[in-house]
Design a protein around this motif. Structure first.
Motif, PDB file in Angstrom:
ATOM      1  N   TRP A  98     -55.620  -6.936 -48.709  1.00 23.68           N
ATOM      2  CA  TRP A  98     -56.505  -8.052 -49.062  1.00 23.68           C
ATOM      3  C   TRP A  98     -57.955  -7.575 -49.176  1.00 23.68           C
ATOM      4  N   HIS A  99     -58.598  -7.948 -50.247  1.00 22.29           N
ATOM      5  CA  HIS A  99     -60.005  -7.561 -50.435  1.00 22.29           C
ATOM      6  C   HIS A  99     -60.622  -8.385 -51.565  1.00 22.29           C
ATOM      7  N   SER A 100     -61.950  -8.378 -51.623  1.00 23.34           N
ATOM      8  CA  SER A 100     -62.620  -8.878 -52.829  1.00 23.34           C
ATOM      9  C   SER A 100     -63.249  -7.637 -53.466  1.00 23.34           C
ATOM     10  N   ASP A 101     -63.525  -7.711 -54.774  1.00 21.74           N
ATOM     11  CA  ASP A 101     -63.947  -6.489 -55.468  1.00 21.74           C
ATOM     12  C   ASP A 101     -65.420  -6.129 -55.246  1.00 21.74           C
ATOM     13  N   ASP A 102     -66.159  -7.029 -54.566  1.00 21.80           N
ATOM     14  CA  ASP A 102     -67.570  -6.697 -54.300  1.00 21.80           C
ATOM     15  C   ASP A 102     -67.782  -6.443 -52.804  1.00 21.80           C
ATOM     16  N   ILE A 149     -58.520 -12.145 -65.336  1.00 19.68           N
ATOM     17  CA  ILE A 149     -59.976 -12.058 -65.124  1.00 19.68           C
ATOM     18  C   ILE A 149     -60.332 -12.960 -63.947  1.00 19.68           C
ATOM     19  N   TYR A 150     -61.117 -12.463 -63.014  1.00 19.31           N
ATOM     20  CA  TYR A 150     -61.480 -13.276 -61.852  1.00 19.31           C
ATOM     21  C   TYR A 150     -62.847 -12.874 -61.324  1.00 19.31           C
ATOM     22  N   THR A 151     -63.450 -13.798 -60.558  1.00 16.13           N
ATOM     23  CA  THR A 151     -64.758 -13.466 -59.991  1.00 16.13           C
ATOM     24  C   THR A 151     -64.546 -12.413 -58.893  1.00 16.13           C
ATOM     25  N   ILE A 157     -59.956 -13.401 -53.033  1.00 16.12           N
ATOM     26  CA  ILE A 157     -59.385 -12.341 -52.192  1.00 16.12           C
ATOM     27  C   ILE A 157     -57.970 -12.078 -52.716  1.00 16.12           C
ATOM     28  N   HIS A 158     -57.668 -10.814 -52.929  1.00 20.31           N
ATOM     29  CA  HIS A 158     -56.366 -10.479 -53.527  1.00 20.31           C
ATOM     30  C   HIS A 158     -55.824  -9.172 -52.965  1.00 20.31           C
ATOM     31  N   CYS A 159     -54.570  -8.899 -53.264  1.00 20.06           N
ATOM     32  CA  CYS A 159     -53.987  -7.613 -52.876  1.00 20.06           C
ATOM     33  C   CYS A 159     -52.924  -7.236 -53.895  1.00 20.06           C
TER      34      CYS A 159
HETATM   35 FE   LIG Z   1     -59.330  -5.626 -56.431  1.00 23.35          FE
END
Ligand SMILES: [Fe+2]
Ligand SMILES: O=C(O)CCC(=O)C(=O)O
Length: 429
Positions: A98-102, A149-151, A157-159
């Motif tokens: 799990w993480h966000s890209d920023d 496409i996502y913010t 939050i994704h994995c």
């Molecule tokens: Fe990512």
């Protein structure tokens, strides 16, 4: 519309299957060992640095189209910038929690993530499902041609679950509002440098070594292959090719050095006749052949026609010593029966060299093309920023960052009108 409806976008079949295959070819011809275990990546700067700038070409318009989709969907009233573009593949064992890209200080500039899937779940690889922590869809099964496409913030939050079989390939971009992180500015610079060094541009199309990250340790075999192996050899090995080096120089003990030298390929007991300038060259030839072999014949003959038409324009000047990878797919065994007769006649007339030359010409033209289209785009973008500044009366300190600009001043519609005007006067494309 609820805020959650705005935070992500799925585009089905956005890229054609042909394009997915072409991008896969580029990645498998040029990738380096990536930033995480069992991940491989091909950046645009690496393509340029390896003297393979012509391979950037198919990506130019895709990047623009994706950026525009994001601007449109997220209702951006300012132009976004591409912060990073990479062809990325994940092999068995790769995953991400799990993480966000920023989620790192040095990634704060990332506003949107764009992931284009170049191959398919359960067909080309197993595992590798994408999950969002909340909201819909909660799970996304990648299929070739689809785009997600996502913010890049914590609203997404994704994995990605572990790859259990095969290689999962994507074209991944991050977009930013911050002009100081514009990838194009760096690319235009390295392309211009390469133009200056290679005058006339691309004197030869041979790829050159440009990274040390070529050594890979396969997870299960790490104990067997004590020192891992070169990923390019690995990719050739998958197709049953071994490397045969003719170099008996003192550095021959060092495999990495040997791979930079001329070499030939062997398959079983057979030593193939073609000499390649280095391992990259051999890999591009083989990947090119398998890419072409997998595509529809109609497309191949169309491509042949284009090449033939092109070389007919060039009068006679030959340079037989310059072999490029296209030749290898055109000569002898590496050819489909349907075009064999045609090619034979050509080869009989000893115009192989002209073919080679035409490829070089084509690559040179592609390079010129990419350089000028990027430059034109930059000029258009700069013109837009100036208009922003004028309207918003931004002071010069802020001039290099649209980020600081009050985005509401100029509506997106106005941007589109300005862009259309710039196109009309030939500044933009
Ligand atoms: Fe990512
Ligand atoms: O490849 C994907 O589906 C997403 C990968 C990802 O989350 C990342 O690179 O940050």
């Amino acid at each position: 519309m609820a805020d959650s409806d705005h935070r992500r976008l799925i585009l089905r079949n956005f890229l054609s299957q042909q394009l997915c295959k072409e991008l896969e070819f580029i990645h498998k011809s040029c990738c380096t060992v990536g930033y995480r275990p069992n991940v491989f990546s091909t950046t645009l700067s690496h393509l340029i640095a390896t003297n393979s700038a012509q391979l950037v070409m198919p990506l130019v318009s895709i990047r623009e189209r994706l950026k525009e989709k994001a601007e449109e969907h997220f209702g951006c009233e300012y132009e976004l910038f591409i912060e990073f573009t990479g062809l990325i593949s994940w092999c068995k064992g790769a995953s991400i929690g799990w993480h966000s890209d920023d989620n790192r200080e040095y990634l704060k500039q990332r506003d949107f993530a764009v992931v284009c899937y170049l191959n398919s779940y359960e067909i080309d690889f197993k595992g590798g499902l994408f999950h969002f922590q909340d909201g819909e869809p909660s799970t996304f099964a990648p299929m070739a041609g689809d785009v997600l496409i996502y913010t890049a913030d914590n609203k997404n939050i994704h994995c990605v679950s572990e790859i259990t079989e095969g290689e999962r390939t994507t074209l991944t971009l991050w977009l930013t509002r911050d002009a100081s992180h514009d990838e194009d500015a760096k690319l235009v610079k390295s392309l211009s440098d390469c133009w200056v060094v290679n005058n006339p541009p691309i004197a030869s199309c041979y790829p050159v070594e440009a990274s040390n990250s070529m050594y890979w340790y396969p997870p299960e075999e790490a104990s067997v292959f004590q020192s891992g192996f070169d990923i390019r050899c690995g990719r050739l090995h998958v197709f049953g090719f071994d490397i045969y080096s003719e170099c008996c120089c003192s550095s021959s003990n060092n495999l990495l050095e040997l791979l930079k030298e001329p070499l030939r390929l062997a398959r079983g007991d057979e030593l193939l006749p073609w000499k390649f300038v280095n391992i990259f060259h051999a890999l591009q030839a083989v990947q090119f052949y398998y890419w072409m072999k997998g595509s529809k014949e109609k497309r191949i003959s169309r491509m042949m026609r284009i090449i033939f038409t092109h070389f007919l324009d060039i009068d006679g000047a030959c340079n037989l010593t310059n072999l490029v990878f296209l030749l290898h797919s055109l000569s002898g065994k590496l050819i489909l029966p349907s075009v064999q007769t045609h090619v034979k006649q050509i080869i009989d007339r000893d115009v192989t060299a002209i073919l080679i030359l035409s490829w070089m010409h084509l690559s040179g033209a592609r390079l010129a093309n990419i350089l000028s289209s990027m430059m034109k785009r930059k000029t258009a973008q700069a013109a837009l920023s100036r208009m922003f500044m004028f309207k918003g009366q931004i002071n010069s300190k802020e001039s290099n960052s649209i980020n600081h600009f009050n985005a509401k001043i100029l509506h997106r519609k106005t941007i589109l009108i300005i862009r259309a005007l710039l196109i009309a006067i030939g500044v933009a494309r």
